[in-house]
Design an enzyme around this catalytic site. Structure first.
Site: not given
Length: 443
Positions: A87, A297
């Site tokens: 992430d 992201d």
């Protein structure tokens, strides 16, 4: 976990290039490593020389709706297999350390001889956690450093800051800091139960990027199947076109709606087909309170645009596709995806859809076209309902622009931290790129 917590999981192979660094500057060595990334359903940097490349057959798994990039590695002594969601939107890496009824995938720290919980007085606790969105505190009952993270979808984690040995491929990293989590509040527990934890890859001091001493990483996600490649370090292969770069924005102000350690870029505009949308400059830049930040992201599936920009894009896309698609206002998919269509018993003609191009400072562009523009609504059956893959950030409570990884399929994305820039190469066949980089026969 991104602020929207809509995740994409896929099987990848990870190419790692050392040197290593942890919370201090350590001696460096050059080596190349490869290890597999596996897929689990869930809700939710270096300019070094290469040595030899060792390849293994890729593992391929079909996409599902909620998927994240998940790396398989080991932690502890003796090594325990774990799976961590990769992430780029988070700093705190964590592992589940407590068994629960909804989770069977845990790290048993009690069985690790190299595990150490960090006391409140540890410099890692008092100094290096200062980049966390939630400050570390002291658990007075145990005198251990307590860490927590919360996410926009309502999920949260809590536990103690610890260190242990992490082994990635044939490379071992000792004294790696992470959260040993014993309290998890999840909005999708059945899916979250299938991974052991999360690997934070943002620009904060305790992210894996900084603990491993990385200054560059890249990835390429296939749009045709579940293959892809994630490269930590330098990467090149014959069919990789020239990358166009946009500067990374370094934020120092502590504003309410600012994530200072995200991969932030300057958003310049949007084209639909050949038409440049009439978006006021003021709608694309950060406001005085920090709203309007533009972030890439890996943890977010779709792309979220702030309401004024989304409405302009929605209006123009509706106009340019009215001869191909029929809007169905009764369909709303996920949060903020309210431009949806019912196309009957056949798939839409994706070739007739105008491309949407996101424009960034410096001339870099990210082009979204074809199947990346529409997403089939799960369970719609023969009715074939599709929704536009750009979402309105307002209903999701997001005060930012977030570029999701669905729109990064078949795009080579390079995070060059050494030169403070992000590069894009559009229309890359990521399945073939994976084969070339991993030593498979060239197509």
């Amino acid at each position: 976990m991104s602020s929207s917590s809509i995740h994409l999981k896929i099987i990848f192979w990870l190419l790692i290039i050392s040197p290593l660094a942890f919370s201090r500057i350590l001696p460096t060595t050059n080596q190349t490593l490869i290890f597999p990334l596996t897929t689990q359903n869930t809700s939710s940097s270096l300019l070094f020389k290469r040595s030899r490349l060792v390849s293994s057959p890729p593992i391929k798994v079909p996409f599902t709706h909620d998927v994240t990039l998940t790396v398989s590695l080991t932690a502890g002594s003796p090594p325990q297999p774990i799976e961590m969601v990769l992430d780029t939107g988070s700093e705190l890496s964590w592992l589940k350390c407590k068994q629960s009824t909804s989770s069977t995938s845990i790290f048993n720290h009690v069985k690790s001889s190299s595990y150490s919980a960090l006391p409140c007085s540890s410099p890692v606790c008092t100094i290096q956690t200062q980049d966390f969105s939630l400050p570390a505190t002291c658990d007075k009952n145990t005198n251990l450093c307590h860490v927590a993270a919360s996410y926009a979808d309502g999920s949260s984690v809590e536990g103690n800051l610890a260190q242990d040995t992490f082994t990635i491929g044939s490379s071992t990293r000792r004294a790696t800091s992470f959260g040993c989590i014993d309290v998890i509040s999840s909005t999708r527990p059945e899916e979250d139960a299938k991974t052991t934890g999360l690997m934070g890859m943002n620009r904060g001091r305790l992210s894996f990027v900084n603990q491993m001493g990385l200054s560059k990483f890249s990835y390429c996600i296939s749009g045709s199947d579940s293959t892809g490649v994630l490269v930590l370090g330098e990467s090149s292969f014959p069919s990789l076109p020239p990358l166009k770069y946009t500067p990374l924005v370094t934020l120092t102000d502590r504003l309410p709606y600012t994530n200072r350690f995200a991969y932030t870029v300057n958003f310049e505009g949007i084209r639909v087909g050949s038409k440049l949308l009439p978006i006021p400059r003021s709608d694309l830049i950060r406001g005085q309170s920090g709203t309007g930040q533009t972030m890439l992201d890996s943890g977010t599936q779709f792309t979220f645009l702030r309401a004024p920009v989304y409405e302009i894009l929605k209006t123009e896309s509706t106009e340019q596709t009215k001869s191909v698609l029929t809007v169905d206002p009764s369909i709303v998919f996920e949060t903020g995806m309210d431009l949806c269509f019912q196309v009957g018993s056949t798939q839409p003609d994706f070739t007739k859809l105008p491309a949407v191009t996101l424009m960034f400072n410096g001339g870099a562009e990210l082009t979204v076209s074809g199947k990346k523009l529409l997403y089939p609504v799960p369970g719609s059956g023969s009715k074939n309902k599709y929704c536009f893959t750009f979402a309105n950030s307002e209903p999701a409570g997001i005060e930012a622009f977030i570029i999701g990884n669905h729109h990064q399929q078949n795009v080579w994305v390079e995070y060059d931290l050494a030169h403070k820039q992000i590069g894009f190469a559009n229309d890359v066949k990521c399945d073939q790129a994976s084969q070339q980089l991993l030593g498979s026969p060239r197509l």
